[in-house]
Design an enzyme around this catalytic site. Structure first.
Site, PDB file in Angstrom:
ATOM      1  N   ASN A   1       1.054  -1.262   0.013  1.00 34.53           N
ATOM      2  CA  ASN A   1       0.266  -0.175   0.232  1.00 34.53           C
ATOM      3  C   ASN A   1       0.679   1.102   0.020  1.00 34.53           C
ATOM      4  O   ASN A   1       1.778   1.597   0.469  1.00 34.53           O
ATOM      5  CB  ASN A   1      -1.548  -0.061   0.854  1.00 34.53           C
ATOM      6  CG  ASN A   1      -1.910   1.271   1.618  1.00 34.53           C
ATOM      7  OD1 ASN A   1      -1.542   2.233   1.105  1.00 34.53           O
ATOM      8  ND2 ASN A   1      -2.706   0.778   2.052  1.00 34.53           N
TER       9      ASN A   1
ATOM     10  N   HIS B   1       0.791   6.758   1.313  1.00 33.05           N
ATOM     11  CA  HIS B   1       2.067   7.453   2.445  1.00 33.05           C
ATOM     12  C   HIS B   1       3.060   7.859   1.767  1.00 33.05           C
ATOM     13  O   HIS B   1       3.839   9.160   1.972  1.00 33.05           O
ATOM     14  CB  HIS B   1       2.008   6.828   3.971  1.00 33.05           C
ATOM     15  CG  HIS B   1       1.052   6.439   4.886  1.00 33.05           C
ATOM     16  ND1 HIS B   1      -0.191   7.041   4.756  1.00 33.05           N
ATOM     17  CD2 HIS B   1       0.173   5.257   4.950  1.00 33.05           C
ATOM     18  CE1 HIS B   1      -0.818   6.893   5.627  1.00 33.05           C
ATOM     19  NE2 HIS B   1      -0.903   5.429   5.590  1.00 33.05           N
TER      20      HIS B   1
ATOM     21  N   HIS C   1      -5.631   3.640  -1.215  1.00 29.93           N
ATOM     22  CA  HIS C   1      -7.143   3.895  -1.568  1.00 29.93           C
ATOM     23  C   HIS C   1      -7.475   4.941  -1.692  1.00 29.93           C
ATOM     24  O   HIS C   1      -6.568   6.258  -1.244  1.00 29.93           O
ATOM     25  CB  HIS C   1      -7.368   3.845   0.208  1.00 29.93           C
ATOM     26  CG  HIS C   1      -8.444   4.052   0.787  1.00 29.93           C
ATOM     27  ND1 HIS C   1      -8.680   4.114   2.462  1.00 29.93           N
ATOM     28  CD2 HIS C   1      -9.155   4.338   0.258  1.00 29.93           C
ATOM     29  CE1 HIS C   1     -10.087   4.254   2.491  1.00 29.93           C
ATOM     30  NE2 HIS C   1     -10.513   4.998   1.504  1.00 29.93           N
TER      31      HIS C   1
ATOM     32  N   ARG D   1      -9.240   7.733  -1.504  1.00 34.07           N
ATOM     33  CA  ARG D   1     -10.176   7.969  -0.391  1.00 34.07           C
ATOM     34  C   ARG D   1     -11.490   9.450  -0.712  1.00 34.07           C
ATOM     35  O   ARG D   1     -10.918  10.324  -2.451  1.00 34.07           O
ATOM     36  CB  ARG D   1     -10.009   8.597   1.041  1.00 34.07           C
ATOM     37  CG  ARG D   1      -9.320   7.491   1.770  1.00 34.07           C
ATOM     38  CD  ARG D   1      -8.558   8.316   2.948  1.00 34.07           C
ATOM     39  NE  ARG D   1      -9.964   8.483   3.634  1.00 34.07           N
ATOM     40  CZ  ARG D   1      -9.584   7.691   5.094  1.00 34.07           C
ATOM     41  NH1 ARG D   1      -8.964   6.204   5.169  1.00 34.07           N
ATOM     42  NH2 ARG D   1     -10.463   7.811   5.729  1.00 34.07           N
TER      43      ARG D   1
ATOM     44  N   ARG E   1      -7.660  12.310   0.377  1.00 34.62           N
ATOM     45  CA  ARG E   1      -6.347  13.356   1.461  1.00 34.62           C
ATOM     46  C   ARG E   1      -5.075  12.941   1.174  1.00 34.62           C
ATOM     47  O   ARG E   1      -3.592  13.516   0.636  1.00 34.62           O
ATOM     48  CB  ARG E   1      -6.631  13.325   2.889  1.00 34.62           C
ATOM     49  CG  ARG E   1      -6.369  11.880   3.066  1.00 34.62           C
ATOM     50  CD  ARG E   1      -6.874  10.980   4.746  1.00 34.62           C
ATOM     51  NE  ARG E   1      -7.598  11.662   5.021  1.00 34.62           N
ATOM     52  CZ  ARG E   1      -8.132  10.660   6.063  1.00 34.62           C
ATOM     53  NH1 ARG E   1      -7.064  10.011   6.859  1.00 34.62           N
ATOM     54  NH2 ARG E   1      -9.145  10.967   6.862  1.00 34.62           N
TER      55      ARG E   1
ATOM     56  N   GLU F   1      -8.821  -0.116  -2.363  1.00 33.37           N
ATOM     57  CA  GLU F   1      -9.355   0.336  -1.781  1.00 33.37           C
ATOM     58  C   GLU F   1     -10.662   1.029  -1.613  1.00 33.37           C
ATOM     59  O   GLU F   1     -10.070   2.628  -2.513  1.00 33.37           O
ATOM     60  CB  GLU F   1      -8.459   0.296  -0.177  1.00 33.37           C
ATOM     61  CG  GLU F   1      -8.114  -0.904   0.426  1.00 33.37           C
ATOM     62  CD  GLU F   1      -6.432  -0.379   1.186  1.00 33.37           C
ATOM     63  OE1 GLU F   1      -6.565   1.141   1.202  1.00 33.37           O
ATOM     64  OE2 GLU F   1      -5.836  -1.125   1.395  1.00 33.37           O
TER      65      GLU F   1
ATOM     66  N   THR G   1      -8.426   3.543   8.239  1.00 35.04           N
ATOM     67  CA  THR G   1      -9.545   2.902   8.836  1.00 35.04           C
ATOM     68  C   THR G   1      -9.447   2.145   9.643  1.00 35.04           C
ATOM     69  O   THR G   1      -8.857   2.009  10.305  1.00 35.04           O
ATOM     70  CB  THR G   1      -9.707   2.015   7.687  1.00 35.04           C
ATOM     71  OG1 THR G   1      -9.152   2.348   5.836  1.00 35.04           O
ATOM     72  CG2 THR G   1     -11.062   1.677   6.892  1.00 35.04           C
TER      73      THR G   1
ATOM     74  N   GLU H   1     -10.817  -9.296   3.355  1.00 35.41           N
ATOM     75  CA  GLU H   1      -9.246  -8.613   3.723  1.00 35.41           C
ATOM     76  C   GLU H   1     -10.084  -9.155   5.726  1.00 35.41           C
ATOM     77  O   GLU H   1     -10.300  -7.970   5.386  1.00 35.41           O
ATOM     78  CB  GLU H   1      -9.290  -8.315   3.189  1.00 35.41           C
ATOM     79  CG  GLU H   1      -7.840  -7.391   3.997  1.00 35.41           C
ATOM     80  CD  GLU H   1      -7.069  -5.930   3.163  1.00 35.41           C
ATOM     81  OE1 GLU H   1      -6.959  -6.440   2.733  1.00 35.41           O
ATOM     82  OE2 GLU H   1      -6.586  -5.473   3.405  1.00 35.41           O
TER      83      GLU H   1
ATOM     84  N   HIS I   1      -3.829  -4.103   8.273  1.00 33.95           N
ATOM     85  CA  HIS I   1      -3.583  -3.374   8.837  1.00 33.95           C
ATOM     86  C   HIS I   1      -3.008  -3.215   9.550  1.00 33.95           C
ATOM     87  O   HIS I   1      -2.850  -4.265  11.085  1.00 33.95           O
ATOM     88  CB  HIS I   1      -5.154  -2.894   9.172  1.00 33.95           C
ATOM     89  CG  HIS I   1      -5.330  -1.669   9.509  1.00 33.95           C
ATOM     90  ND1 HIS I   1      -4.991  -0.532  10.870  1.00 33.95           N
ATOM     91  CD2 HIS I   1      -6.012  -0.515   7.877  1.00 33.95           C
ATOM     92  CE1 HIS I   1      -5.577   0.160  10.461  1.00 33.95           C
ATOM     93  NE2 HIS I   1      -6.040   0.720   9.159  1.00 33.95           N
TER      94      HIS I   1
HETATM   95  N1  PXP Z   1      -6.035  -2.861   3.655  1.00 38.11           N
HETATM   96  C1  PXP Z   1      -6.838  -2.634   4.432  1.00 38.11           C
HETATM   97  C2  PXP Z   1      -8.233  -2.613   3.593  1.00 38.11           C
HETATM   98  C3  PXP Z   1      -6.385  -0.625   4.759  1.00 38.11           C
HETATM   99  O1  PXP Z   1      -7.624  -0.219   4.733  1.00 38.11           O
HETATM  100  C4  PXP Z   1      -5.187  -0.237   4.865  1.00 38.11           C
HETATM  101  C5  PXP Z   1      -4.548   0.780   5.747  1.00 38.11           C
HETATM  102  O2  PXP Z   1      -4.897   2.042   3.966  1.00 38.11           O
HETATM  103  C6  PXP Z   1      -4.130  -1.288   5.032  1.00 38.11           C
HETATM  104  C7  PXP Z   1      -4.744  -2.835   4.708  1.00 38.11           C
HETATM  105  C8  PXP Z   1      -3.093  -1.307   5.265  1.00 38.11           C
HETATM  106  O3  PXP Z   1      -2.771  -1.023   6.111  1.00 38.11           O
HETATM  107  P1  PXP Z   1      -1.309  -0.487   7.064  1.00 38.11           P
HETATM  108  O4  PXP Z   1      -1.092   1.103   6.691  1.00 38.11           O
HETATM  109  O5  PXP Z   1      -1.293  -0.262   8.469  1.00 38.11           O
HETATM  110  O6  PXP Z   1      -0.006  -1.160   6.909  1.00 38.11           O
END
Ligand code: PXP
Length: 244
Positions: free
Chosen positions: A13, A16, A49, A51, A55, A76, A107, A157, A196
């Site tokens: 992901n 960031h 994601h 959003r 953001r 996402e 989330t 998930e 997550h």
């Molecule tokens: N999976 C989902 C569905 C999420 O919403 C997120 C956060 O955007 C992640 C995985 C990744 O989480 P993390 O950034 O804490 O590794």
């Protein structure tokens, strides 16, 4: 006794990376270059994601990732009609439906599949119709897992946030909840993903759950990348999840 190695995939992901770019509303760091580096490090997929408040990831990022990156894209998304329209236009390989609140930092919990059922069903159907694999981001709760199968999702998930935040016995309990949810989901024909709050220190116990076939990890990998570079940070995580 011979043990067969389980093949698990790592979705990285890169939200960031976009968070950092949006801090200055500029062009760097490049989300596309981040996806390429993640691929070089061994990522099996790219997760972002989009959003509703935009953001971090922007519409343009999603389009460019789909067009230019040679890895499956996992989008996402909430079930908002505006976001669904974009998903149907971009046609990522996978979509992961998540709950979304404007004020949350990230989330916070899994989807409640018993709320907004008609909209949820319509969203799932529209995505599946475009051959987009649909996973539902849920807590490892028996009712939710059964409902995910009932709704015709391709995958769930499992939200691992509670596990990641727990300590001691509470963590052991959360791990057991995840294991039970994964076994049930798998028996119901769902593919099992998890994500997550996962990091280099807490991923290992989850590898003892063979039903989990995909991890989606963002914050810890991008944080480590600040010190070692994204390619290495991804390679290190890939090595960990490939260990068992
Ligand atoms: N999976 C989902 C569905 C999420 O919403 C997120 C956060 O955007 C992640 C995985 C990744 O989480 P993390 O950034 O804490 O590794």
């Amino acid at each position: 006794m011979t043990s067969r190695k389980i093949s698990r995939t790592l979705g990285v992901n890169i939200d960031h990376v976009a968070t950092l770019r949006q801090a200055r509303r500029g062009f760097e760091p490049s989300v596309l270059e981040a996806a390429r580096e993640a691929r070089r490090g061994g990522a099996d997929g790219i997760t972002v994601h989009l959003r509703e408040d935009r953001r971090h990831i922007q519409d343009k990022d999603v389009l460019e990732l789909k067009r230019q990156i040679r890895l499956p894209l996992n989008l996402e998304m909430s079930i908002a009609p505006e976001i669904l329209r974009i998903a149907l236009k971009v046609r990522p390989e996978k979509a992961c439906l998540v709950p979304e609140k404007r004020q949350e930092i990230t989330t916070e919990g899994g989807l409640d599949l018993f709320r907004k059922k008609r909209q949820l069903r319509r969203t799932i159907r529209a995505l599946l119709h475009e051959k987009i694999e649909v996973s539902l981001f849920i807590d490892p709760d028996e009712r939710q897992v059964r409902e995910a199968a009932h709704l015709g999702a391709s995958a769930i998930e499992i939200h691992t946030g509670a596990y990641a935040n727990a300590k001691g016995k509470a963590r052991v309990r959360e791990l057991e909840r995840i294991r039970r949810g994964a076994v049930l989901g798998s028996n119901l024909g769902l593919r099992i993903h998890a994500g997550h709050g996962l990091n280099y220190g807490n991923i290992s116990p989850l590898l003892a759950i063979p039903e989990i076939r995909e991890f989606n990890i963002g914050h810890s990998i991008v944080s480590r990348a600040v010190f070692v570079g994204l390619r290495t940070a991804v390679a290190e995580m890939k090595k960990l999840i490939s260990a068992k």
